[in-house]
Write an enzyme that holds these catalytic residues in place. Structure first.
Site, short mmCIF file in Angstrom:
data_model
loop_
_atom_site.label_atom_id
_atom_site.label_comp_id
_atom_site.label_asym_id
_atom_site.label_seq_id
_atom_site.Cartn_x
_atom_site.Cartn_y
_atom_site.Cartn_z
N GLU A 50 68.93 70.20 41.67
CA GLU A 50 67.61 70.87 41.19
C GLU A 50 66.46 69.58 41.03
O GLU A 50 65.38 69.95 41.17
CB GLU A 50 67.83 71.58 39.94
CG GLU A 50 68.85 72.66 40.28
CD GLU A 50 70.14 72.55 39.82
OE1 GLU A 50 70.85 73.25 39.18
OE2 GLU A 50 70.57 71.30 40.09
N ARG A 205 90.21 54.09 56.91
CA ARG A 205 89.99 52.89 57.83
C ARG A 205 89.23 53.78 58.90
O ARG A 205 89.86 54.45 59.82
CB ARG A 205 91.24 52.22 58.28
CG ARG A 205 91.74 51.43 57.44
CD ARG A 205 93.01 50.49 57.48
NE ARG A 205 94.00 51.24 58.12
CZ ARG A 205 95.07 51.96 57.37
NH1 ARG A 205 94.82 51.92 56.30
NH2 ARG A 205 95.83 52.50 57.86
#
Length: 354
Positions: A50, A205
């Site tokens: 918000e 990875r």
């Protein structure tokens, strides 16, 4: 109205894997049929969705309608209450997908908005909004991380041949998929048996930069080798070891490497402590002993099953307990998705509705 909430839901997903114990939230500000502000909660401790949307809208927020996937907060945490900012910005209407089950909020934000003259509507695309946050919703209920179990087995549920050979059960494609999963969680839990057998580094990875999860090891007797990949990389990526050892010399030596040492009393205690320290999504990559304990304890919320289309036979089952029945009394996981990854089968299962 639905198109704006759908947009808010899409925005919420951009924070996936980065919000810790906090929920994914998206927000869209609309004025005179035009989007004037967009926001998402991107990282734990930082501005909520918000706030981003209101900052983007500036003066245009006055008199606008806010679409938000979760009830705005009404309490001080690491950030101020969003409802106060909404009221100060002069937003006239707030459409909320779902009420926040967090006891600190739980309808208080909605009541405060209404009490300040803001028109509030609740329930638009609620099921879609709930689906954003299985980890948050389950953790609010259990006060522990949302536990994702990952296993790699043969078609008949074996993790290795009886000879002990287990590298590799599944394909490179499946392993790449697991690295994507690792990048989306806060921490990875394993047992000392897996560390001694495989010397894993438990990192994500990928070809792109990726967030790295904390590494957690259950090691009652503090057998973690100082030469292991986990210890050698502990300064770069946190490693936490839970142990019952009282070998002070060994404990001090391990701590000097950068490994964080914690007392182990039970699996439930470990999970509660991890949650208290901000771990919202916990991935488990472990052997049958820990897998069995987690399943028997009812701790597994989601299960990612990778199956090689091979039959191993033998006794190396991923699960070691025995059920006497009846079958209908055994807890069932609901299948969320099925997929072919390289030559392997991938199943994602979830425990019940969240």
């Amino acid at each position: 109205m639905e198109q704006y909430m759908q947009q808010a839901i899409q925005l919420a997903r951009t924070g996936d894997g980065q919000t810790g114990i906090n929920p994914l939230v998206g927000a869209v500000l609309v004025k005179d049929g035009r989007v004037v502000g967009l926001g998402a909660h991107l990282k734990a401790g930082e501005a909520h969705a918000e706030v981003h949307a209101i900052r983007m809208a500036g003066a245009s927020a006055y008199g606008a309608t806010l679409y938000v996937t979760l009830e705005p907060c009404s309490h001080y945490g690491k950030t101020p209450p969003c409802v106060d900012l909404i009221i100060e910005a002069g937003i006239k209407r707030v459409v909320v997908a779902m009420e926040d089950p967090n006891p600190l909020v739980a309808g208080k934000g909605i009541r405060k908005l209404k009490g300040s003259g803001v028109d509030v509507h609740v329930g638009l695309l609620e099921e879609e909004a709930r689906a954003l946050n299985p980890a948050f919703l389950r953790s609010i209920e259990t006060k522990r991380p949302y536990v994702i179990l990952k296993t790699a087995t043969s078609l008949d549920g074996k993790v290795a041949l009886d000879s002990g050979e287990s590298k590799w059960v599944t394909s490179p494609e499946a392993r790449r998929d697991v690295h994507e999963l690792r990048s989306s969680v806060d921490a990875i839990l394993t047992g000392i048996g897996t560390v001694l057998a495989d010397d894993p580094d438990l990192t994500a990875r990928l070809e792109r930069p990726a967030p790295q999860p904390q590494r957690i090891v259950l090691d009652r007797d503090l057998r973690l080798p100082l030469s292991s990949k986990l210890v050698r990389t502990a300064d770069a990526i946190p490693v936490h070891v839970f142990t019952t050892s009282d070998d002070q010399e060994r404990l001090a030596h391990m701590a000097s490497t950068g490994v964080h040492i914690h007392e182990y009393s039970s699996l439930g205690q470990v999970l509660e402590q991890l949650y208290a320290n901000g771990v919202g999504r916990l991935l488990v990559e472990a052997g049958p002993t820990l897998v069995t304990s987690l399943l028997d304890g009812g701790y597994v919320d989601e299960w990612w099953v990778y199956q090689s289309p091979r039959v191993f036979g033998g006794k190396q089952s991923v699960y070691r307990s025995h059920h006497d029945g009846p079958i209908q009394a055994i807890e069932r996981f609901d299948v969320q998705s099925t997929e072919i990854v390289g030559p392997d089968i991938k199943l994602v299962l979830r425990k019940g509705r969240v």
